[in-house]
Every structure is written in structure tokens, then in C-alpha cells.
Enzyme design. Structure first.
Site, PDB file in Angstrom:
ATOM      1  N   ASN A 186       0.799  -1.228   0.000  1.00 46.06           N
ATOM      2  CA  ASN A 186       0.000   0.000   0.000  1.00 46.06           C
ATOM      3  C   ASN A 186       0.831   1.277   0.000  1.00 46.06           C
ATOM      4  O   ASN A 186       0.374   2.323  -0.455  1.00 46.06           O
ATOM      5  CB  ASN A 186      -0.978  -0.007   1.174  1.00 46.06           C
ATOM      6  CG  ASN A 186      -0.291  -0.150   2.515  1.00 46.06           C
ATOM      7  OD1 ASN A 186       0.674  -0.895   2.664  1.00 46.06           O
ATOM      8  ND2 ASN A 186      -0.797   0.554   3.512  1.00 46.06           N
ATOM      9  N   GLU A 207       4.124  -5.203  12.425  1.00 45.69           N
ATOM     10  CA  GLU A 207       3.144  -4.121  12.346  1.00 45.69           C
ATOM     11  C   GLU A 207       2.009  -4.626  11.489  1.00 45.69           C
ATOM     12  O   GLU A 207       2.165  -4.822  10.279  1.00 45.69           O
ATOM     13  CB  GLU A 207       3.787  -2.860  11.764  1.00 45.69           C
ATOM     14  CG  GLU A 207       2.960  -1.602  11.990  1.00 45.69           C
ATOM     15  CD  GLU A 207       2.032  -1.292  10.841  1.00 45.69           C
ATOM     16  OE1 GLU A 207       0.808  -1.564  10.976  1.00 45.69           O
ATOM     17  OE2 GLU A 207       2.509  -0.801   9.817  1.00 45.69           O
ATOM     18  N   CYS A 259      -3.392   0.940   6.857  1.00 44.44           N
ATOM     19  CA  CYS A 259      -3.619   0.151   8.070  1.00 44.44           C
ATOM     20  C   CYS A 259      -4.089   1.022   9.225  1.00 44.44           C
ATOM     21  O   CYS A 259      -4.837   0.563  10.099  1.00 44.44           O
ATOM     22  CB  CYS A 259      -2.352  -0.606   8.457  1.00 44.44           C
ATOM     23  SG  CYS A 259      -0.912   0.458   8.766  1.00 44.44           S
ATOM     24  N   GLU A 314       8.786   0.450  16.638  1.00 48.43           N
ATOM     25  CA  GLU A 314       9.917   0.977  15.882  1.00 48.43           C
ATOM     26  C   GLU A 314       9.783   2.491  15.802  1.00 48.43           C
ATOM     27  O   GLU A 314       8.720   3.056  16.050  1.00 48.43           O
ATOM     28  CB  GLU A 314       9.999   0.340  14.493  1.00 48.43           C
ATOM     29  CG  GLU A 314      10.286  -1.159  14.545  1.00 48.43           C
ATOM     30  CD  GLU A 314      10.544  -1.776  13.180  1.00 48.43           C
ATOM     31  OE1 GLU A 314      11.252  -1.146  12.372  1.00 48.43           O
ATOM     32  OE2 GLU A 314      10.038  -2.879  12.931  1.00 48.43           O
TER      33      GLU A 314
END
Length: 495
Positions: free
Chosen positions: A166, A264, A297, A469
């Protein structure tokens, strides 16, 4: 006129939006082709962009071997030199920004204007930020009963980075930059639906002077080479962005060797709109969730609106969303581009059709457009336990529910298996602090959305991920932290 000599064939080079792109892997500082290929299609019109080398487990193992061979020298490279090379990569990205934007728009269908203005400049910033953070990385020594504690971040080893489709290059470099800065070597596996800018990144890194084997790029299907990468005994770190089911497979593969993971994953984030909010701002935040055709997301796909303002919010939202322009992402007037792939479009439409069959009402959209686009959609009359409320759709589909007080708002917001992000719209500072403290989310935005600083920790709670992160947290993951404790006595005087 004399006949012009024929140009030699270059079977592994394609031209994308006027930009030459190599379709082979980048392993150990050279291009390597596989015996088979896979087709890369443009989501804009479905045309074939090119046949891309399709890695085998042997190719994947070769890439890990190249990363392993390059690791000792790269780990021993000074911080200053590593930082210099990362800045050189950033220079290369900026020099080719327009080419990267054109190729990525063709490859993944996101807006060209967004790639030009924000995404590709962020790619360069990823390298610059982590280069500079490396030079500043430090922990002050501290004393324990006359002993000195000295903390260091030691390079961990070859790292496998698996990235999504994406925001291909931005999300890849969000991992590549800190891994390289940490002194690790990298095997990057881009998504098969959008592999092209990773290939260009390999060229840019080589031109910047990155030594052979420090950055390797292998293209192909995770189902075919995933285990060869994530279960490899020489891999010391794995970072993945993508779906929960894939993450489970990666975690299981890595578990046998206890390889550290950073995951993630998906989200089903809420946007809470309180009656005291600036409704125009709240509407703008809600419409922004259609960005990148909803393929984000972090998107707050669940609109939770206080009951007393729900009707007015819905009226303003539908008026505003109806003005969005859907079409060719290369057109500056376009607001929403295509869905990345016909399979993804079918998946999105399946979620919506099942919701409508279950009694949901489409206030806006609810259907595909021209076979490649999905109309911006808003569904109401949905139950909290409905699939459309609980599962990540990853398309331009929002739901709207109402609440009567803070307790109900928080209960609805937290009632999924995810915890990636949340957004609040309120005019009350005390309420904002109160509600934000109660929400389960890796990031909470108040009266804003998608403001991300590389100094901040990023990741998700629950099934939205493992680890964080960003900033020093990235170095904590990509490095082995060491504490050296030294006594004050026992030294020989050589003076």
C-alpha cells in the site's frame, strides 16, 4: 540514410512511465534472474507492466548468504561512514524523486501528487533521520557501587524485511534505513503486487556506494520463499508489515530459532466524535480516512459519533464525501485512485455485500466502479459484533455507530481484537486526555490524523502488532544491546 543498428535486447529491463526498471533480483551487488517470473499489473488499467523475476527458496538462501558475507565489514564500519552512506542514498532518492513517484503510481495506483509531495520526500527523510539518529545514539554511563555501566547498541546481523503493497517504498525504507544504520545487512522482500520501486532503491543504493551484499532485494511470493527467509539460521532479525494471518506464519517459522520479530499488522481503528467537537474538523478527519482508496492500516474506519450530533455529522460527511473525485491517480484532480488488485476489490466488495445482507444500510457508495475502483462507502445500522465492524476491510469502507457518553464511546472503541490507532475529535482538553488514556492503541491522534514523527514509537497493541519501531526503539530492535560493567580497581599502571 544508412540503416540504424538495432539496439541490443534487454530482456530484464522494462520501461515504466518512461523510467527504466530492472526486473531481476539484487543480490550481493549484482542482478540475478530467476528461471520463472510473475506478472506485475498496473491497478490503473490492468495492463501488464512487466514479467518480474520470481524467487525460489534457493534465491532467497543466496540473498541471506550475501547478507551474511557482507555483515562483518558493514558492522565494523564506523557510525560516521554508515551515516554518510545513508545520506548519499537519500541524495539519490531526491535526485530521482519524480521517477520514483511515476513508477510507484503506475505500480500501486496511489495518487501521483501524494507521491510527489509527501511519500517520496518521506523516503529520503527516512534515511536522513536514522543516519543522524545513529550519530546521536547514546546512553550516559552510570555508576553501581563504584563500577561503571556502559551501554552500547551492537549490530545484530542479517535482517529480513518483508513489506506491504500500500505504500511500498516509504514503508520499506522505514525498515531498511534503521536496519542499515544499526550496522545490519538486509534482505528486502517487497510485496509482489508492487515490487518496482524496491528495484530502483537497489540501483540508488549501489550508486550511493553501499557495499555489495549490504542491501539485497528478492522478489516473489511469500508462500514460496517466506520460510526460506524467516526460518533461515543466519537471519538475526525479521520485520514484517502486513496481515495477521501472515504474521502468525512468520512467527511460527521464526520461533524454532527464537529470531526476534517486529510485526506491524492490521487495524480497525476508531474515530470518536464528541458533541463538543468542531464538526467541520471532525468531518474532514473522517473523509481523510478514504486516503489511498482506504488501503491504509491506520485508517479510522469505525466512525463513533455522539448521538446528539450524529444526524448533523452524517449530513455534512455525506455532502463532503460526495465531492471526492475518483479516477486516474495521475490526474491532479483525482482524490481516490483504484484498488490495488482485482482480488482486493473482490475482497472489499465481499465485506460490503455481506454487511448489506445482514441489514446494514449504505448511506454512501456500497459498490465497485468500473471494475477497478470501489466507491467511497459509509455503512450505518451495523451491530458491534458484525464482521464489517470487527474485521479489517482495507478499502474505502467506513461504518458509523453512535454513543451516548464517554464510557460507551471507549467501550465501543476498544471492542475489537486490534489496537493500532485511534483518533479523537473533541473541544475539551480534559476529555481528550481522559479518553486517550483509556484507549487501547499504539497511537492516539487528537483533532488530527496521520501526524507521524520518526522520533516517536510506532506499532500496535493486541493483534495489531508486536514491538515498536521509530527513534531509539528502532535501534533497540535492530541491535543487540550490551551493558559493559567495569570495576574501578585491578588496573596496571603502564605510565
Amino acid at each position: 540514410m544508412p540503416k540504424q543498428p538495432e539496439q541490443p535486447e534487454q530482456p530484464h529491463r522494462i520501461t515504466v512511465a518512461g523510467v527504466p526498471v530492472d526486473t531481476r533480483h539484487w543480490i550481493g551487488g549484482r542482478r540475478i534472474a530467476s528461471a520463472t517470473t510473475f506478472d506485475d499489473l498496473s491497478p490503473i488499467d490492468g495492463t501488464l507492466i512487466g514479467a518480474i523475476s520470481r524467487a525460489t527458496p534457493t534465491d532467497a538462501a543466496t540473498a541471506v548468504a550475501a547478507a551474511k558475507a557482507a555483515f562483518p565489514a558493514w558492522a565494523a564500519t564506523s557510525r560516521a561512514e554508515r551515516a554518510r552512506l545513508l545520506h548519499a542514498v537519500a541524495d539519490g532518492v531526491e535526485k530521482r524523486l519524480e521517477e520514483l513517484a511515476l513508477v510507484e503510481t503506475t505500480d500501486n495506483g496511489a495518487l501521483l501528487r501524494s507521491h510527489r509531495r509527501g511519500v517520496m520526500p518521506r523516503v529520503a527523510h527516512n534515511f536522513r533521520y536514522f543516519a543522524d539518529h545513529l550519530l546521536a545514539l547514546d546512553h550516559p554511563d552510570f555508576d553501581t557501587r563504584g563500577h561503571t555501566n556502559h551501554v552500547t547498541w551492537d549490530p545484530a546481523g542479517p535482517s529480513v524485511l518483508i513489506t506491504p503493497w500500500n505504500a511500498p517504498l516509504m514503508l520499506a525504507t522505514w525498515k531498511v534505513a534503521p536496519a542499515l544504520a544499526a550496522g545490519n545487512t538486509v534482505v528486502l522482500k517487497p510485496a509482489e503486487w508492487s515490487p518496482l520501486t524496491a528495484s530502483l532503491l537497489a540501483d540508488i543504493a549501489a550508486e550511493a556506494g553501499l557495499p555489495p551484499g549490504v542491501l539485497n532485494v528478492v522478489q516473489g511470493y511469500g508462500s514460496e520463499i517466506g520460510d526460506a527467509l524467516t526460518a533461515h539460521p543466519d537471519v538475526r532479525r525479521i520485520s514484517f508489515t502486513g496481515s495477521v494471518p501472515t504474521a502468525r506464519r512468520i512467527a511460527a517459522s521464526a520461533a524454532a530459532r527464537l529470531t526476534p520479530l517486529s510485526l506491524e499488522l492490521g487495524g480497525k481503528s476508531p474515530l470518536l466524535v464528541f458533541a463538543d467537537a468542531d464538526l467541520d474538523l471532525a468531518v474532514d478527519l473522517a473523509v481523510e480516512q478514504y486516503d489511498n482508496a482506504g488501503q491504509v492500516c491506520l485508517a479510522a474506519t469505525r466512525l463513533l459519533v455522539e448521538e446528539s450530533v450524529a444526524a448533523e455529522f452524517t449530513r455534512r460527511f455525506t455532502e463532503r464525501a460526495a465531492r471526492l473525485v475518483q479516477g486516474d491517480p495521475r490526474d491532479p484532480a483525482t482524490d481516490i485512485g483504484p484498488t490495488i488488485h482485482p482480488r482486493q476489490l473482490e475482497k472489499v466488495d465481499g465485506f460490503v455485500r455481506r454487511a448489506l445482507d445482514a441489514g446494514a444500510r449504505a448511506v454512501l457508495g456500497g459498490h465497485p466502479v468500473d471494475g477497478r475502483y470501489y466507491a467511497p462507502t459509509l455503512l450505518t445500522d451495523v451491530a458491534q459484533d458484525a464482521e464489517i465492524v470487527q474485521e479489517e476491510v482495507f478499502g474505502p469502507v467506513l461504518t458509523l455507530q453512535t454513543f451516548t457518553d464517554e464510557d460507551e464511546a471507549v467501550r465501543l472503541a476498544d471492542d475489537t481484537r486490534f489496537g493500532l490507532a485511534a483518533t479523537l475529535a473533541t473541544g475539551d482538553r480534559e476529555r481528550a486526555a481522559r479518553v486517550a488514556a483509556r484507549l487501547t492503541a499504539g497511537t492516539v491522534w487528537v483533532n488530527c490524523f496521520f501526524v507521524r514523527d520518526l522520533k516517536a514509537p510506532f506499532g500496535g497493541s493486541r493483534e495489531s502488532g508486536v514491538g515498536r519501531e521509530g527513534g531509539t526503539w528502532s535501534f533497540d530492535f535492530y541491535c543487540d544491546l550490551k551493558n559493559t560493567v567495569t570495576a574501578a580497581k585491578g588496573w596496571q599502571d603502564h605510565g
